[in-house]
Design a protein around this motif. Sequence first.
Motif, PDB file in Angstrom:
ATOM      1  N   VAL A 148     -11.758   9.529   1.659  1.00 38.86           N
ATOM      2  CA  VAL A 148     -10.507   9.065   2.251  1.00 38.86           C
ATOM      3  C   VAL A 148      -9.935   7.994   1.329  1.00 38.86           C
ATOM      4  CG1 VAL A 148      -9.425   7.954   4.254  1.00 38.86           C
ATOM      5  CG2 VAL A 148     -11.402   9.449   4.586  1.00 38.86           C
ATOM      6  N   LEU A 149      -8.671   8.150   0.931  1.00 43.91           N
ATOM      7  CA  LEU A 149      -7.999   7.087   0.180  1.00 43.91           C
ATOM      8  C   LEU A 149      -7.461   6.084   1.190  1.00 43.91           C
ATOM      9  CD1 LEU A 149      -5.922   8.972  -2.546  1.00 43.91           C
ATOM     10  CD2 LEU A 149      -8.070   7.741  -2.814  1.00 43.91           C
ATOM     11  N   VAL A 150      -7.737   4.800   0.961  1.00 36.08           N
ATOM     12  CA  VAL A 150      -7.326   3.753   1.889  1.00 36.08           C
ATOM     13  C   VAL A 150      -6.594   2.659   1.118  1.00 36.08           C
ATOM     14  CG1 VAL A 150      -8.117   2.005   3.534  1.00 36.08           C
ATOM     15  CG2 VAL A 150      -9.305   4.205   3.389  1.00 36.08           C
ATOM     16  N   ARG A 151      -5.414   2.330   1.593  1.00 33.94           N
ATOM     17  CA  ARG A 151      -4.668   1.203   1.040  1.00 33.94           C
ATOM     18  C   ARG A 151      -4.812   0.053   2.025  1.00 33.94           C
ATOM     19  NH1 ARG A 151       1.450   1.001  -1.333  1.00 33.94           N
ATOM     20  NH2 ARG A 151       1.104  -0.861  -2.574  1.00 33.94           N
ATOM     21  N   LEU A 152      -5.442  -1.006   1.579  1.00 33.48           N
ATOM     22  CA  LEU A 152      -5.771  -2.127   2.446  1.00 33.48           C
ATOM     23  C   LEU A 152      -4.554  -2.983   2.781  1.00 33.48           C
ATOM     24  CD1 LEU A 152      -9.101  -3.229   0.748  1.00 33.48           C
ATOM     25  CD2 LEU A 152      -8.826  -1.875   2.823  1.00 33.48           C
ATOM     26  N   PRO A 153      -4.599  -3.672   3.917  1.00 27.19           N
ATOM     27  CA  PRO A 153      -3.486  -4.554   4.276  1.00 27.19           C
ATOM     28  C   PRO A 153      -3.478  -5.803   3.403  1.00 27.19           C
ATOM     29  CG  PRO A 153      -5.245  -4.730   5.900  1.00 27.19           C
ATOM     30  CD  PRO A 153      -5.644  -3.649   4.938  1.00 27.19           C
ATOM     31  N   THR A 154      -2.288  -6.321   3.167  1.00 24.30           N
ATOM     32  CA  THR A 154      -2.125  -7.599   2.466  1.00 24.30           C
ATOM     33  C   THR A 154      -1.067  -8.402   3.208  1.00 24.30           C
ATOM     34  OG1 THR A 154      -0.362  -6.837   1.009  1.00 24.30           O
ATOM     35  CG2 THR A 154      -2.619  -6.562   0.212  1.00 24.30           C
ATOM     36  N   GLY A 155      -0.844  -9.611   2.753  1.00 27.88           N
ATOM     37  CA  GLY A 155       0.221 -10.421   3.327  1.00 27.88           C
ATOM     38  C   GLY A 155       1.581  -9.893   2.901  1.00 27.88           C
ATOM     39  N   PRO A 156       2.630 -10.287   3.615  1.00 26.71           N
ATOM     40  CA  PRO A 156       3.969  -9.778   3.316  1.00 26.71           C
ATOM     41  C   PRO A 156       4.457 -10.110   1.902  1.00 26.71           C
ATOM     42  CG  PRO A 156       4.015 -11.283   5.205  1.00 26.71           C
ATOM     43  CD  PRO A 156       2.600 -11.165   4.764  1.00 26.71           C
ATOM     44  N   GLU A 157       4.092 -11.273   1.385  1.00 24.33           N
ATOM     45  CA  GLU A 157       4.531 -11.639   0.036  1.00 24.33           C
ATOM     46  C   GLU A 157       3.904 -10.728  -1.008  1.00 24.33           C
ATOM     47  OE1 GLU A 157       3.004 -13.914   2.080  1.00 24.33           O
ATOM     48  OE2 GLU A 157       4.742 -15.068   2.778  1.00 24.33           O
ATOM     49  N   MET A 158       2.615 -10.450  -0.847  1.00 22.75           N
ATOM     50  CA  MET A 158       1.918  -9.570  -1.788  1.00 22.75           C
ATOM     51  C   MET A 158       2.466  -8.150  -1.687  1.00 22.75           C
ATOM     52  SD  MET A 158      -0.309  -9.338  -4.218  1.00 22.75           S
ATOM     53  CE  MET A 158      -1.278 -10.826  -4.086  1.00 22.75           C
ATOM     54  N   ALA A 159       2.721  -7.692  -0.464  1.00 20.79           N
ATOM     55  CA  ALA A 159       3.274  -6.349  -0.274  1.00 20.79           C
ATOM     56  C   ALA A 159       4.645  -6.243  -0.942  1.00 20.79           C
ATOM     57  CB  ALA A 159       3.371  -6.021   1.208  1.00 20.79           C
ATOM     58  N   ALA A 160       5.463  -7.286  -0.804  1.00 23.17           N
ATOM     59  CA  ALA A 160       6.788  -7.280  -1.437  1.00 23.17           C
ATOM     60  C   ALA A 160       6.658  -7.254  -2.956  1.00 23.17           C
ATOM     61  CB  ALA A 160       7.593  -8.504  -0.984  1.00 23.17           C
ATOM     62  N   LEU A 161       5.717  -8.001  -3.488  1.00 29.22           N
ATOM     63  CA  LEU A 161       5.488  -8.022  -4.934  1.00 29.22           C
ATOM     64  C   LEU A 161       5.044  -6.649  -5.428  1.00 29.22           C
ATOM     65  CD1 LEU A 161       5.423  -9.958  -7.384  1.00 29.22           C
ATOM     66  CD2 LEU A 161       3.018 -10.345  -6.868  1.00 29.22           C
ATOM     67  N   GLU A 162       4.130  -6.023  -4.703  1.00 28.67           N
ATOM     68  CA  GLU A 162       3.678  -4.684  -5.080  1.00 28.67           C
ATOM     69  C   GLU A 162       4.847  -3.699  -5.068  1.00 28.67           C
ATOM     70  OE1 GLU A 162       0.401  -3.319  -2.702  1.00 28.67           O
ATOM     71  OE2 GLU A 162      -0.814  -5.071  -3.172  1.00 28.67           O
ATOM     72  N   GLU A 219       7.972  -4.364  -5.438  1.00 29.84           N
ATOM     73  CA  GLU A 219       8.911  -4.688  -6.509  1.00 29.84           C
ATOM     74  C   GLU A 219       8.454  -4.113  -7.846  1.00 29.84           C
ATOM     75  OE1 GLU A 219      10.489  -8.604  -8.960  1.00 29.84           O
ATOM     76  OE2 GLU A 219       9.766  -8.869  -6.910  1.00 29.84           O
ATOM     77  N   TYR A 220       7.176  -4.280  -8.164  1.00 28.70           N
ATOM     78  CA  TYR A 220       6.672  -3.866  -9.475  1.00 28.70           C
ATOM     79  C   TYR A 220       6.277  -2.394  -9.552  1.00 28.70           C
ATOM     80  CZ  TYR A 220       6.873  -8.580 -11.227  1.00 28.70           C
ATOM     81  OH  TYR A 220       7.334  -9.800 -11.643  1.00 28.70           O
ATOM     82  N   GLN A 221       5.908  -1.806  -8.432  1.00 28.28           N
ATOM     83  CA  GLN A 221       5.550  -0.383  -8.419  1.00 28.28           C
ATOM     84  C   GLN A 221       6.090   0.258  -7.155  1.00 28.28           C
ATOM     85  OE1 GLN A 221       1.243   0.140 -10.028  1.00 28.28           O
ATOM     86  NE2 GLN A 221       2.651   1.783 -10.575  1.00 28.28           N
ATOM     87  N   PRO A 222       7.401   0.431  -7.075  1.00 27.82           N
ATOM     88  CA  PRO A 222       8.002   0.937  -5.840  1.00 27.82           C
ATOM     89  C   PRO A 222       7.537   2.344  -5.458  1.00 27.82           C
ATOM     90  CG  PRO A 222       9.634   0.811  -7.604  1.00 27.82           C
ATOM     91  CD  PRO A 222       8.384   0.159  -8.113  1.00 27.82           C
ATOM     92  N   ALA A 223       7.068   3.128  -6.380  1.00 23.61           N
ATOM     93  CA  ALA A 223       6.641   4.494  -6.084  1.00 23.61           C
ATOM     94  C   ALA A 223       5.127   4.609  -5.883  1.00 23.61           C
ATOM     95  CB  ALA A 223       7.085   5.435  -7.197  1.00 23.61           C
ATOM     96  N   PHE A 224       4.426   3.487  -5.813  1.00 21.85           N
ATOM     97  CA  PHE A 224       2.969   3.527  -5.723  1.00 21.85           C
ATOM     98  C   PHE A 224       2.492   4.302  -4.498  1.00 21.85           C
ATOM     99  CE2 PHE A 224      -1.234   1.708  -4.722  1.00 21.85           C
ATOM    100  CZ  PHE A 224      -1.886   2.010  -5.902  1.00 21.85           C
ATOM    101  N   ASP A 225       3.102   4.042  -3.343  1.00 20.00           N
ATOM    102  CA  ASP A 225       2.694   4.724  -2.121  1.00 20.00           C
ATOM    103  C   ASP A 225       2.939   6.228  -2.221  1.00 20.00           C
ATOM    104  OD1 ASP A 225       1.638   4.562   0.595  1.00 20.00           O
ATOM    105  OD2 ASP A 225       3.645   5.209   1.188  1.00 20.00           O
TER     106      ASP A 225
END
Length: 80
Positions: free
Chosen positions: A8-22, A24-30
């Motif tokens: 199972v691929l799992v993307r862990l939760p982070t804080g809102p600032e870190m999620a926004a940064l992710e 911003e830098y890799q908008p297509a990652f998900d």
Amino acid sequence: MKKHGQVVLVRLPTGPEMAALEKEYQPAFDRSLSSLARSLGVPYLNYLDQPYPTNDGNHITRGAAEQFSRRLAADIARLQ
């Protein structure tokens, strides 16, 4: 890995600032992870935007980690 058990691929939760940064830098990652999971025939569970408190914006607190672990285990059990 499939020969050793369920994958199972799992993307862990982070804080809102870190999620926004992710985002911003890799908008297509998900989308990339979703596509990868589909191509491999494995589930993808994304918890990035879930509201678990963090110590530093990235690492969830001990109590939240226990809650998240229970949720992850339940979600994986539902996949079976």
